[in-house]
Design a protein around this motif. Structure first.
Motif, PDB file in Angstrom:
ATOM      1  N   SER A 104       8.663  66.140 -31.336  1.00 24.58           N
ATOM      2  CA  SER A 104       7.252  66.029 -31.704  1.00 24.58           C
ATOM      3  C   SER A 104       6.921  64.588 -32.067  1.00 24.58           C
ATOM      4  CB  SER A 104       6.915  66.944 -32.886  1.00 24.58           C
ATOM      5  OG  SER A 104       7.591  66.503 -34.058  1.00 24.58           O
ATOM      6  N   PHE A 105       5.617  64.273 -31.999  1.00 29.64           N
ATOM      7  CA  PHE A 105       5.126  62.970 -32.440  1.00 29.64           C
ATOM      8  C   PHE A 105       3.875  63.205 -33.269  1.00 29.64           C
ATOM      9  CE2 PHE A 105       2.529  59.070 -31.769  1.00 29.64           C
ATOM     10  CZ  PHE A 105       3.380  58.174 -32.412  1.00 29.64           C
ATOM     11  N   GLN A 106       3.918  62.765 -34.516  1.00 30.48           N
ATOM     12  CA  GLN A 106       2.804  62.957 -35.428  1.00 30.48           C
ATOM     13  C   GLN A 106       2.246  61.600 -35.831  1.00 30.48           C
ATOM     14  OE1 GLN A 106       4.219  65.456 -38.695  1.00 30.48           O
ATOM     15  NE2 GLN A 106       5.679  66.432 -37.296  1.00 30.48           N
ATOM     16  N   GLU A 107       0.930  61.490 -35.878  1.00 29.38           N
ATOM     17  CA  GLU A 107       0.286  60.222 -36.220  1.00 29.38           C
ATOM     18  C   GLU A 107      -0.943  60.485 -37.077  1.00 29.38           C
ATOM     19  OE1 GLU A 107      -1.482  58.374 -32.736  1.00 29.38           O
ATOM     20  OE2 GLU A 107      -1.437  60.284 -31.699  1.00 29.38           O
ATOM     21  N   ASN A 108      -1.272  59.512 -37.921  1.00 28.97           N
ATOM     22  CA  ASN A 108      -2.480  59.656 -38.719  1.00 28.97           C
ATOM     23  C   ASN A 108      -3.580  58.708 -38.255  1.00 28.97           C
ATOM     24  OD1 ASN A 108      -1.668  57.152 -39.649  1.00 28.97           O
ATOM     25  ND2 ASN A 108      -1.987  57.605 -41.813  1.00 28.97           N
ATOM     26  N   LYS A 109      -3.356  58.075 -37.101  1.00 32.48           N
ATOM     27  CA  LYS A 109      -4.359  57.147 -36.561  1.00 32.48           C
ATOM     28  C   LYS A 109      -4.342  57.240 -35.045  1.00 32.48           C
ATOM     29  CE  LYS A 109      -5.888  52.328 -36.583  1.00 32.48           C
ATOM     30  NZ  LYS A 109      -7.274  52.687 -36.924  1.00 32.48           N
ATOM     31  N   TYR A 110      -5.500  57.347 -34.450  1.00 28.13           N
ATOM     32  CA  TYR A 110      -5.622  57.469 -33.005  1.00 28.13           C
ATOM     33  C   TYR A 110      -5.033  56.244 -32.309  1.00 28.13           C
ATOM     34  CZ  TYR A 110      -7.805  58.118 -28.449  1.00 28.13           C
ATOM     35  OH  TYR A 110      -8.026  58.274 -27.110  1.00 28.13           O
ATOM     36  N   ASP A 111      -4.377  56.477 -31.192  1.00 30.16           N
ATOM     37  CA  ASP A 111      -3.790  55.439 -30.338  1.00 30.16           C
ATOM     38  C   ASP A 111      -2.447  54.914 -30.818  1.00 30.16           C
ATOM     39  OD1 ASP A 111      -5.496  55.490 -28.229  1.00 30.16           O
ATOM     40  OD2 ASP A 111      -6.681  53.751 -28.823  1.00 30.16           O
ATOM     41  N   ASN A 112      -1.911  55.435 -31.909  1.00 26.77           N
ATOM     42  CA  ASN A 112      -0.516  55.127 -32.197  1.00 26.77           C
ATOM     43  C   ASN A 112       0.333  55.740 -31.081  1.00 26.77           C
ATOM     44  OD1 ASN A 112      -1.454  53.989 -34.503  1.00 26.77           O
ATOM     45  ND2 ASN A 112      -0.530  55.452 -35.915  1.00 26.77           N
ATOM     46  N   SER A 113       1.504  55.194 -30.842  1.00 22.40           N
ATOM     47  CA  SER A 113       2.265  55.649 -29.671  1.00 22.40           C
ATOM     48  C   SER A 113       3.763  55.484 -29.880  1.00 22.40           C
ATOM     49  CB  SER A 113       1.828  54.872 -28.421  1.00 22.40           C
ATOM     50  OG  SER A 113       2.074  53.485 -28.585  1.00 22.40           O
ATOM     51  N   TYR A 114       4.509  56.064 -28.960  1.00 25.95           N
ATOM     52  CA  TYR A 114       5.961  55.955 -28.952  1.00 25.95           C
ATOM     53  C   TYR A 114       6.404  55.821 -27.504  1.00 25.95           C
ATOM     54  CZ  TYR A 114       6.047  60.653 -27.103  1.00 25.95           C
ATOM     55  OH  TYR A 114       5.850  61.743 -26.294  1.00 25.95           O
ATOM     56  N   LEU A 148       5.347  59.485 -36.907  1.00 19.97           N
ATOM     57  CA  LEU A 148       6.643  60.149 -37.051  1.00 19.97           C
ATOM     58  C   LEU A 148       7.090  60.702 -35.708  1.00 19.97           C
ATOM     59  CD1 LEU A 148       8.956  61.331 -38.812  1.00 19.97           C
ATOM     60  CD2 LEU A 148       7.494  63.342 -39.160  1.00 19.97           C
ATOM     61  N   LEU A 149       8.227  60.198 -35.213  1.00 20.34           N
ATOM     62  CA  LEU A 149       8.808  60.654 -33.955  1.00 20.34           C
ATOM     63  C   LEU A 149      10.075  61.433 -34.274  1.00 20.34           C
ATOM     64  CD1 LEU A 149       8.865  60.619 -30.817  1.00 20.34           C
ATOM     65  CD2 LEU A 149      10.169  58.488 -30.990  1.00 20.34           C
ATOM     66  N   THR A 178       7.841  49.366 -42.775  1.00 22.91           N
ATOM     67  CA  THR A 178       9.027  50.144 -43.147  1.00 22.91           C
ATOM     68  C   THR A 178       9.270  51.227 -42.118  1.00 22.91           C
ATOM     69  OG1 THR A 178       7.772  51.685 -44.531  1.00 22.91           O
ATOM     70  CG2 THR A 178       8.713  49.744 -45.609  1.00 22.91           C
ATOM     71  N   LEU A 179      10.535  51.483 -41.868  1.00 25.00           N
ATOM     72  CA  LEU A 179      10.949  52.601 -41.025  1.00 25.00           C
ATOM     73  C   LEU A 179      11.769  53.545 -41.888  1.00 25.00           C
ATOM     74  CD1 LEU A 179      10.991  53.721 -38.049  1.00 25.00           C
ATOM     75  CD2 LEU A 179      13.331  52.843 -37.974  1.00 25.00           C
ATOM     76  N   GLU A 180      11.300  54.770 -42.013  1.00 29.52           N
ATOM     77  CA  GLU A 180      12.001  55.782 -42.782  1.00 29.52           C
ATOM     78  C   GLU A 180      12.718  56.732 -41.836  1.00 29.52           C
ATOM     79  OE1 GLU A 180       8.963  56.073 -46.607  1.00 29.52           O
ATOM     80  OE2 GLU A 180       8.728  57.472 -44.931  1.00 29.52           O
ATOM     81  N   VAL A 181      13.922  57.138 -42.209  1.00 29.70           N
ATOM     82  CA  VAL A 181      14.710  58.055 -41.392  1.00 29.70           C
ATOM     83  C   VAL A 181      14.850  59.371 -42.157  1.00 29.70           C
ATOM     84  CG1 VAL A 181      16.900  58.445 -40.207  1.00 29.70           C
ATOM     85  CG2 VAL A 181      15.966  56.127 -40.372  1.00 29.70           C
ATOM     86  N   PHE A 182      14.479  60.454 -41.476  1.00 32.87           N
ATOM     87  CA  PHE A 182      14.547  61.783 -42.076  1.00 32.87           C
ATOM     88  C   PHE A 182      15.555  62.649 -41.318  1.00 32.87           C
ATOM     89  CE2 PHE A 182      10.435  60.136 -43.216  1.00 32.87           C
ATOM     90  CZ  PHE A 182      10.174  60.643 -44.489  1.00 32.87           C
ATOM     91  N   LEU A 183      16.375  63.356 -42.063  1.00 35.53           N
ATOM     92  CA  LEU A 183      17.278  64.347 -41.482  1.00 35.53           C
ATOM     93  C   LEU A 183      16.859  65.706 -42.027  1.00 35.53           C
ATOM     94  CD1 LEU A 183      20.743  62.542 -41.772  1.00 35.53           C
ATOM     95  CD2 LEU A 183      19.089  62.470 -39.895  1.00 35.53           C
ATOM     96  N   LYS A 211      17.416  68.287 -36.866  1.00 38.22           N
ATOM     97  CA  LYS A 211      16.466  67.353 -36.265  1.00 38.22           C
ATOM     98  C   LYS A 211      16.461  66.043 -37.039  1.00 38.22           C
ATOM     99  CE  LYS A 211      12.188  68.763 -38.636  1.00 38.22           C
ATOM    100  NZ  LYS A 211      10.780  69.187 -38.445  1.00 38.22           N
ATOM    101  N   ILE A 212      16.124  64.976 -36.331  1.00 42.24           N
ATOM    102  CA  ILE A 212      16.040  63.649 -36.921  1.00 42.24           C
ATOM    103  C   ILE A 212      14.638  63.108 -36.695  1.00 42.24           C
ATOM    104  CG2 ILE A 212      16.897  62.508 -34.816  1.00 42.24           C
ATOM    105  CD1 ILE A 212      18.284  60.472 -36.622  1.00 42.24           C
ATOM    106  N   GLY A 213      14.107  62.419 -37.704  1.00 37.19           N
ATOM    107  CA  GLY A 213      12.768  61.857 -37.598  1.00 37.19           C
ATOM    108  C   GLY A 213      12.744  60.385 -37.969  1.00 37.19           C
ATOM    109  N   PHE A 214      11.968  59.601 -37.227  1.00 35.23           N
ATOM    110  CA  PHE A 214      11.789  58.183 -37.495  1.00 35.23           C
ATOM    111  C   PHE A 214      10.309  57.959 -37.806  1.00 35.23           C
ATOM    112  CE2 PHE A 214      15.224  58.583 -34.365  1.00 35.23           C
ATOM    113  CZ  PHE A 214      16.264  57.983 -35.053  1.00 35.23           C
TER     114      PHE A 214
END
Length: 236
Positions: A104-114, A148-149, A178-183, A211-214
């Motif tokens: 999944s890819f979650q964003e709080n602003k339009y046009d953010n991308s991965y 969040l990817l 900052t880049l946060e890593v979630f497990l 799952k892992i999230g960046f």
């Protein structure tokens, strides 16, 4: 000076040595000249068994021979139709875009991308190193953002490794990000990246992780912010 007529497919094999590549199944006759009497590497004569030749003013030498004499192994990747010289992908690793697809890819602003890629195109980091395996997350021009990817792991992997840094397009970053890593949605690491920082190797354990999230966090400002996880790979 000796000259000889050879088939195009034979020429292809000669150029690549024992890499096992042929130019085409449609043969074409070429007139080539065997006028190279010697090759010296660091002033030492080292002539290959497959003799170099000249065609249309260009001298052709077996690729494998020259590369290995200079200390770079050569490998033919038939699945990607690619010649690898020097360092190749870790055959024990699993790569986004080849072995894993995003969850999944979650964003709080339009046009953010991965973006993530496995040997399809290349990207550069902020000091000019080029990579063909990578993950990038970008917060778009004009403001603060969170993106969040996530990738599914299903408990199959033990380790993640990558090189963290700014991409070339994001190297003039005026404010730190900052880049946060979630497990499994638990924050396990936070990295702060500023303009001018050298790319850094990162690694963490993934035992029994599903799952892992960046998550990229950037501050308000009239600029794009983009971070790269270069040579990103997983191990079982």
């Amino acid at each position: 000076m000796k000259k000889k007529l050879i088939g195009l497919s034979v020429a292809g094999a000669l150029l690549l040595g024992s890499a096992g590549v042929y130019a085409s199944t449609n043969s074409k006759t070429l007139e080539v000249f065997y006028n190279v009497k010697n090759i010296k590497i660091d002033q030492v004569s080292k002539m290959p068994e497959d003799k170099p030749f000249t065609y249309n003013g260009t001298t052709y030498v077996p690729l494998r021979y020259i590369s290995e004499q200079l200390g770079y192994p050569v490998e033919w990747d038939s699945s990607n139709q690619t010649i690898n010289i020097g360092k190749t992908n870790d055959k024990t690793a699993f790569y986004p875009g080849k072995d894993l697809e995003y969850l999944s890819f979650q964003e709080n602003k339009y046009d953010n991308s991965y973006k993530y890629s496995y040997n399809k195109d290349t990207i550069s980091d902020n000091i000019g190193n080029k990579y063909s395996n990578y993950i990038t997350i970008k917060n778009s021009f004009g403001g603060a953002g969170e993106s969040l990817l996530e990738f599914p792991l299903n408990g199959q992997y033990s380790t993640f490794k990558a090189i963290l840094g700014l991409t070339e397009s994001g190297k003039d970053l005026p404010k730190p990000l900052t880049l946060e890593v979630f497990l499994d949605e638990k924050l396990i690491e936070t990295y702060t990246v500023s303009a001018g920082d050298m790319p850094q190797e990162i690694e963490f354990k993934l035992k029994s992780v599903n799952k892992i999230g960046f998550k990229l966090n950037s501050q308000l400002g009239p600029f794009d912010t983009e971070v790269g996880l270069f040579d990103a790979r997983f191990y079982k």
